[in-house]
Motif scaffolding. Sequence first.
Motif, short mmCIF file in Angstrom:
data_model
loop_
_atom_site.label_atom_id
_atom_site.label_comp_id
_atom_site.label_asym_id
_atom_site.label_seq_id
_atom_site.Cartn_x
_atom_site.Cartn_y
_atom_site.Cartn_z
N ARG A 187 -16.62 -10.94 10.02
CA ARG A 187 -16.20 -11.68 8.83
C ARG A 187 -17.14 -11.37 7.67
O ARG A 187 -18.34 -11.25 7.86
N GLY A 188 -16.56 -11.24 6.51
CA GLY A 188 -17.37 -10.92 5.34
C GLY A 188 -16.52 -10.79 4.10
O GLY A 188 -15.54 -11.52 3.92
N ALA A 189 -16.85 -9.86 3.23
CA ALA A 189 -16.14 -9.67 1.96
C ALA A 189 -16.26 -8.22 1.53
O ALA A 189 -17.27 -7.57 1.79
N GLY A 190 -15.22 -7.73 0.85
CA GLY A 190 -15.25 -6.38 0.29
C GLY A 190 -15.04 -5.28 1.30
O GLY A 190 -15.46 -4.14 1.06
N PRO A 201 -19.96 -4.35 -0.23
CA PRO A 201 -19.39 -5.13 0.87
C PRO A 201 -20.49 -5.74 1.73
O PRO A 201 -21.57 -5.17 1.87
N THR A 235 -22.21 -1.48 4.67
CA THR A 235 -22.57 -2.89 4.52
C THR A 235 -23.99 -3.11 5.03
O THR A 235 -24.67 -2.19 5.50
N ASP A 250 -9.47 -7.47 4.04
CA ASP A 250 -10.62 -7.41 3.15
C ASP A 250 -11.76 -8.32 3.59
O ASP A 250 -12.92 -8.09 3.24
N THR A 251 -11.45 -9.34 4.36
CA THR A 251 -12.47 -10.31 4.76
C THR A 251 -12.69 -10.40 6.26
O THR A 251 -13.73 -10.90 6.69
#
Length: 427
Positions: free
Chosen positions: A347-350, A320, A418, A390-391
């Motif tokens: 904000r991001g991913a995983g 992530p 992360t 998730d994001t």
Amino acid sequence: MAVQEARDGAGSGAHAHGGGCTCGDCPHGARAGHRQAVAAFLLKRDEFAAGQGLPAAVAHSVSASRQWVSEELTQSAELVAARRRAEGDAWLVRLWRWTAYTVWAAVVVLLLVQALTAIGAGWSTARTAGLLAAVTVAAALTAASWFHRARGGALAPVIGEDNRLSTSRSVAASWVLFVAYAVLVLVGRLAAASDHAERDALISGLELARGAGAVTVLAVVCGIAVLVRRVVGLRVLGQRLQKVRADRPRSADLLTDDAGRGAFADIQYVLINAVALVFAAVRLARRPDQLPDLPWGLAVVTLVSAATYLAGKYAEGGRPVILSVVRAREAGDLDAPVRTGDDIEIRGAGFVPPGAQGADRLSRMVVRIGAVNVHVPLVPVTGGFSNPTDTVLTVPVPADVEPGRVEVQLVTAAGVETNRYAIDVTE
């Protein structure tokens, strides 16, 4: 239906056990307790999403009411998780009987098929050897089911460490059982053979040249099963793959990823190996005097499928990552820097690992803001949660955070950290 079940369970005294009993055949056992806990949780979540059930002491404050709702939902979700684990354990205990019934049902089906095909052709020694080999394999699997009855019976060796059915182990186990059955058929025929030439022919049927394709496929799928376990373990320890434990194994695990979505690598691996096994079984039925000679064309197709599956295991997952952190702004708010007490949007991913969409897993997410650990609040909406996702996720900046430049880092439900993202916090 869930709301009605929760109200019925709370308002009637019919459920004498209250869902706490985990005995196997009790109608008020683990399954009923799990259903009641889920229904109560869904009712509470939807009521909070509609703005109902808030105490007057926190209703005046948005942050206080959000924190109170999150804590209430977290406690309810923990109860659901406990009941779900109890149901999963009870289901595994019962599973060994069903595995034994399935194995012996397969033996009965084989007997019926042999009896039907023997009409006109007559009963042969090969049919007797095949039936005795099936009985031997079934007896061995039944004994294994008994010794592993607390872990799913005969399915225990193919259940992974994440409590899901392993695709690689299931395919390898299928080939191992088939080859063992084929060898037992030859052993039965060899024991019944009285002619010296027939015995020599049966022994020559075990030569590598007769079954090189099947033996090659067997070696590859067994190697894939061992290698995939090693690959997944190393990727989890290296925080390059997020894994959460499932409540219980399901047959769909063979064709899906941890989130329950269909996985191309798994589907093609199971499908092609199933076709190859059917072909090998037909060859064994036609030529029961030798190992099934799997054609090299079909063997190569199976090997390509295995390589695709292994490549898919290397490619799946990922760590992530936080891409940006901004001050959360509501309608009417003025633009301003991040201050203690404000909400920040990450904000991001995983952020949500596959299979961790349940409230009990979402409530385990933690954001480190400097030296302060902030639990991510659950924000309910009808049918689910708007935070976290998730994001994107939103957390408050506690007053304990020292003004200045601080680092933000997320710890997911799988325990994976992360990257660190620096922000400026003002007074």
